[in-house]
Design a protein around this motif. Structure first.
Motif, PDB file in Angstrom:
ATOM      1  N   ARG A  71       0.851  -1.185   0.000  1.00 31.34           N
ATOM      2  CA  ARG A  71       0.000   0.000   0.000  1.00 31.34           C
ATOM      3  C   ARG A  71       0.888   1.236   0.000  1.00 31.34           C
ATOM      4  N   ILE A  72       0.485   2.218  -0.776  1.00 28.96           N
ATOM      5  CA  ILE A  72       1.243   3.461  -0.868  1.00 28.96           C
ATOM      6  C   ILE A  72       0.292   4.651  -0.752  1.00 28.96           C
ATOM      7  N   GLU A  73       0.629   5.587   0.110  1.00 27.44           N
ATOM      8  CA  GLU A  73       0.036   6.919   0.058  1.00 27.44           C
ATOM      9  C   GLU A  73       1.121   7.793  -0.545  1.00 27.44           C
ATOM     10  N   LYS A  74       0.917   8.250  -1.745  1.00 33.00           N
ATOM     11  CA  LYS A  74       2.000   8.856  -2.506  1.00 33.00           C
ATOM     12  C   LYS A  74       2.703   9.962  -1.728  1.00 33.00           C
ATOM     13  N   ASP A  75       4.025   9.849  -1.708  1.00 30.32           N
ATOM     14  CA  ASP A  75       4.933  10.819  -1.088  1.00 30.32           C
ATOM     15  C   ASP A  75       4.881  10.811   0.444  1.00 30.32           C
ATOM     16  N   ASN A  76       4.105   9.878   1.042  1.00 29.48           N
ATOM     17  CA  ASN A  76       3.980   9.865   2.500  1.00 29.48           C
ATOM     18  C   ASN A  76       4.249   8.516   3.157  1.00 29.48           C
ATOM     19  N   ILE A  77       3.699   7.436   2.607  1.00 26.78           N
ATOM     20  CA  ILE A  77       3.778   6.144   3.283  1.00 26.78           C
ATOM     21  C   ILE A  77       3.951   5.014   2.267  1.00 26.78           C
ATOM     22  N   ILE A  78       4.839   4.080   2.575  1.00 24.86           N
ATOM     23  CA  ILE A  78       4.911   2.785   1.889  1.00 24.86           C
ATOM     24  C   ILE A  78       4.733   1.719   2.962  1.00 24.86           C
ATOM     25  N   TRP A  79       3.745   0.862   2.779  1.00 22.97           N
ATOM     26  CA  TRP A  79       3.393  -0.149   3.790  1.00 22.97           C
ATOM     27  C   TRP A  79       3.366  -1.509   3.120  1.00 22.97           C
ATOM     28  N   ILE A  80       4.033  -2.488   3.728  1.00 22.73           N
ATOM     29  CA  ILE A  80       4.108  -3.838   3.167  1.00 22.73           C
ATOM     30  C   ILE A  80       3.778  -4.844   4.259  1.00 22.73           C
ATOM     31  N   LYS A  81       2.923  -5.808   3.932  1.00 21.78           N
ATOM     32  CA  LYS A  81       2.611  -6.875   4.879  1.00 21.78           C
ATOM     33  C   LYS A  81       2.750  -8.228   4.199  1.00 21.78           C
ATOM     34  N   ALA A  82       3.531  -9.105   4.844  1.00 23.25           N
ATOM     35  CA  ALA A  82       3.663 -10.483   4.381  1.00 23.25           C
ATOM     36  C   ALA A  82       2.858 -11.380   5.312  1.00 23.25           C
ATOM     37  N   SER A  83       2.021 -12.225   4.740  1.00 21.34           N
ATOM     38  CA  SER A  83       1.187 -13.097   5.571  1.00 21.34           C
ATOM     39  C   SER A  83       0.892 -14.396   4.843  1.00 21.34           C
ATOM     40  N   ILE A  84       0.550 -15.433   5.615  1.00 20.83           N
ATOM     41  CA  ILE A  84       0.135 -16.735   5.083  1.00 20.83           C
ATOM     42  C   ILE A  84      -1.116 -17.173   5.817  1.00 20.83           C
ATOM     43  N   LEU A  85      -2.168 -17.458   5.051  1.00 20.57           N
ATOM     44  CA  LEU A  85      -3.427 -17.912   5.633  1.00 20.57           C
ATOM     45  C   LEU A  85      -3.939 -16.951   6.701  1.00 20.57           C
ATOM     46  N   GLY A  86      -3.773 -15.660   6.430  1.00 18.92           N
ATOM     47  CA  GLY A  86      -4.266 -14.656   7.348  1.00 18.92           C
ATOM     48  C   GLY A  86      -3.375 -14.370   8.533  1.00 18.92           C
ATOM     49  N   ILE A  87      -2.260 -15.083   8.636  1.00 18.93           N
ATOM     50  CA  ILE A  87      -1.331 -14.888   9.753  1.00 18.93           C
ATOM     51  C   ILE A  87      -0.192 -13.981   9.298  1.00 18.93           C
ATOM     52  N   THR A  88      -0.006 -12.869   9.990  1.00 10.36           N
ATOM     53  CA  THR A  88       1.045 -11.917   9.630  1.00 10.36           C
ATOM     54  C   THR A  88       2.423 -12.471   9.946  1.00 10.36           C
ATOM     55  N   LEU A  89       3.295 -12.453   8.959  1.00 12.23           N
ATOM     56  CA  LEU A  89       4.678 -12.884   9.154  1.00 12.23           C
ATOM     57  C   LEU A  89       5.603 -11.690   9.384  1.00 12.23           C
ATOM     58  N   ALA A  90       5.321 -10.590   8.700  1.00  8.48           N
ATOM     59  CA  ALA A  90       6.172  -9.407   8.829  1.00  8.48           C
ATOM     60  C   ALA A  90       5.430  -8.195   8.298  1.00  8.48           C
ATOM     61  N   LYS A  91       5.802  -7.030   8.803  1.00 14.09           N
ATOM     62  CA  LYS A  91       5.279  -5.759   8.308  1.00 14.09           C
ATOM     63  C   LYS A  91       6.422  -4.765   8.167  1.00 14.09           C
ATOM     64  N   VAL A  92       6.300  -3.918   7.161  1.00  8.19           N
ATOM     65  CA  VAL A  92       7.280  -2.858   6.922  1.00  8.19           C
ATOM     66  C   VAL A  92       6.520  -1.543   6.774  1.00  8.19           C
ATOM     67  N   LEU A  93       7.004  -0.505   7.424  1.00 10.12           N
ATOM     68  CA  LEU A  93       6.428   0.830   7.291  1.00 10.12           C
ATOM     69  C   LEU A  93       7.550   1.803   6.973  1.00 10.12           C
ATOM     70  N   ILE A  94       7.432   2.459   5.810  1.00  2.00           N
ATOM     71  CA  ILE A  94       8.447   3.419   5.381  1.00  2.00           C
ATOM     72  C   ILE A  94       7.790   4.779   5.227  1.00  2.00           C
ATOM     73  N   THR A  95       8.338   5.773   5.867  1.00  2.14           N
ATOM     74  CA  THR A  95       7.883   7.157   5.736  1.00  2.14           C
ATOM     75  C   THR A  95       9.088   8.002   5.327  1.00  2.14           C
ATOM     76  N   PRO A  96       8.878   9.262   4.979  1.00  2.77           N
ATOM     77  CA  PRO A  96      10.029  10.099   4.637  1.00  2.77           C
ATOM     78  C   PRO A  96      11.049  10.247   5.759  1.00  2.77           C
ATOM     79  N   GLU A  97      10.626   9.960   7.015  1.00  2.00           N
ATOM     80  CA  GLU A  97      11.520  10.152   8.156  1.00  2.00           C
ATOM     81  C   GLU A  97      12.236   8.875   8.597  1.00  2.00           C
ATOM     82  N   ARG A  98      11.597   7.687   8.422  1.00  2.00           N
ATOM     83  CA  ARG A  98      12.186   6.494   9.029  1.00  2.00           C
ATOM     84  C   ARG A  98      11.710   5.209   8.365  1.00  2.00           C
ATOM     85  N   VAL A  99      12.399   4.135   8.725  1.00  4.60           N
ATOM     86  CA  VAL A  99      12.059   2.783   8.281  1.00  4.60           C
ATOM     87  C   VAL A  99      11.796   1.931   9.519  1.00  4.60           C
ATOM     88  N   SER A 100      10.665   1.218   9.525  1.00  6.25           N
ATOM     89  CA  SER A 100      10.327   0.340  10.653  1.00  6.25           C
ATOM     90  C   SER A 100       9.841  -0.996  10.117  1.00  6.25           C
TER      91      SER A 100
END
Length: 255
Positions: A71-100
């Motif tokens: 998911r992207i909110e242009k110029d503000n947020i990049i969000w990524i979620k990896a999951s299997i069968l509805g179970i979250t394996l990992a999430k990534v949140l990228i903003t202009p200020e930081r990476v989490s």
């Protein structure tokens, strides 16, 4: 060349495909300023993007492939979620200020600046560059006064008139849509190469979006390969970006 001229070129290409004899457009007559202006104009215009992406990752130690939500909110947020069968394996949140990000299998997380992404790809990366890679735009500012162009294998090849000693950059743009076909950065003294390649582009709501992205990063004996295959893209839909690091997770420290 103005944006309106680009539209005329596009119409001519469509008309030529419908005729028995094709109309040939002399792309060699386009100036560097024309090419750069049209590449910048080709950056897709949207507020939000939601996609399903087949992600393949490979380095010296492991290979893995998984379908992720992007998911992207242009110029503000990049969000990524990896999951299997509805179970979250990992999430990534990228903003202009930081990476989490956090991983549920290892119960670990990371919060910090863009040093992690820069180290992964072997060159300085910020939010805009990360977004540009996902959208098929050049990760470097193409200043027309500093670049020269030529047509190579039906692509526009741009490179600086004077390359820096340890920073060699070149880019191939598609002649039909001015999007990136291949972009390469080489840092010979550090034995680093970053190579980004794109497959076909899809026209969605007036903008061109990559269908396939392949990123290869080499640094001496270390290599990283990331492949992205877009299964679905929806634009300007209502999306959320939920991200909360679970309690009790251990922070990853990168030296």
């Amino acid at each position: 060349m103005k944006v309106s001229h680009l539209f005329v070129v596009f119409i001519l290409v469509l008309l030529s495909s419908c005729r028995g004899t094709k109309t040939i457009i002399d792309v060699s007559r386009l100036s560097v300023n024309d090419i750069v202006s049209n590449h910048n104009a080709a950056s897709p215009n949207f507020k939000t993007l939601a996609g399903r992406v087949q992600l393949a990752y490979e380095d010296n130690k492991k290979e893995q492939s998984i379908t992720v939500s992007l998911r992207i909110e242009k110029d503000n947020i990049i969000w990524i979620k990896a999951s299997i069968l509805g179970i979250t394996l990992a999430k990534v949140l990228i903003t202009p200020e930081r990476v989490s990000y956090y991983e549920t299998i290892s119960n670990t997380y990371f919060e910090g600046d863009f040093a992690l992404l820069s180290d992964l790809l072997g060159t300085d990366i910020d939010f805009k560059k990360a977004q540009d890679i996902l959208l098929g735009q050049s990760i470097f500012n193409l200043n027309s006064s500093e670049y020269k162009s030529e047509v190579v294998l039906d692509k526009f090849k741009l490179q600086p008139k004077r390359q820096a000693q340890n920073f060699i950059h070149s880019i191939l743009l598609n002649t039909e849509n001015f999007k990136v076909n291949t972009e390469m950065l080489s840092q010979p003294d550090d034995e680093r190469i970053l190579d980004v390649r794109y497959g076909d582009y899809r026209l969605i709501e007036g903008g061109f979006y990559p269908s396939v992205i392949e990123i290869n990063a080499l640094e001496k004996e270390s290599k990283t390969k990331i492949g992205l295959k877009f299964r679905k893209i929806d634009l300007n839909v209502n999306v959320r970006f939920p991200f909360t690091i679970p309690k009790g997770y251990d922070e990853i420290q990168f030296n």
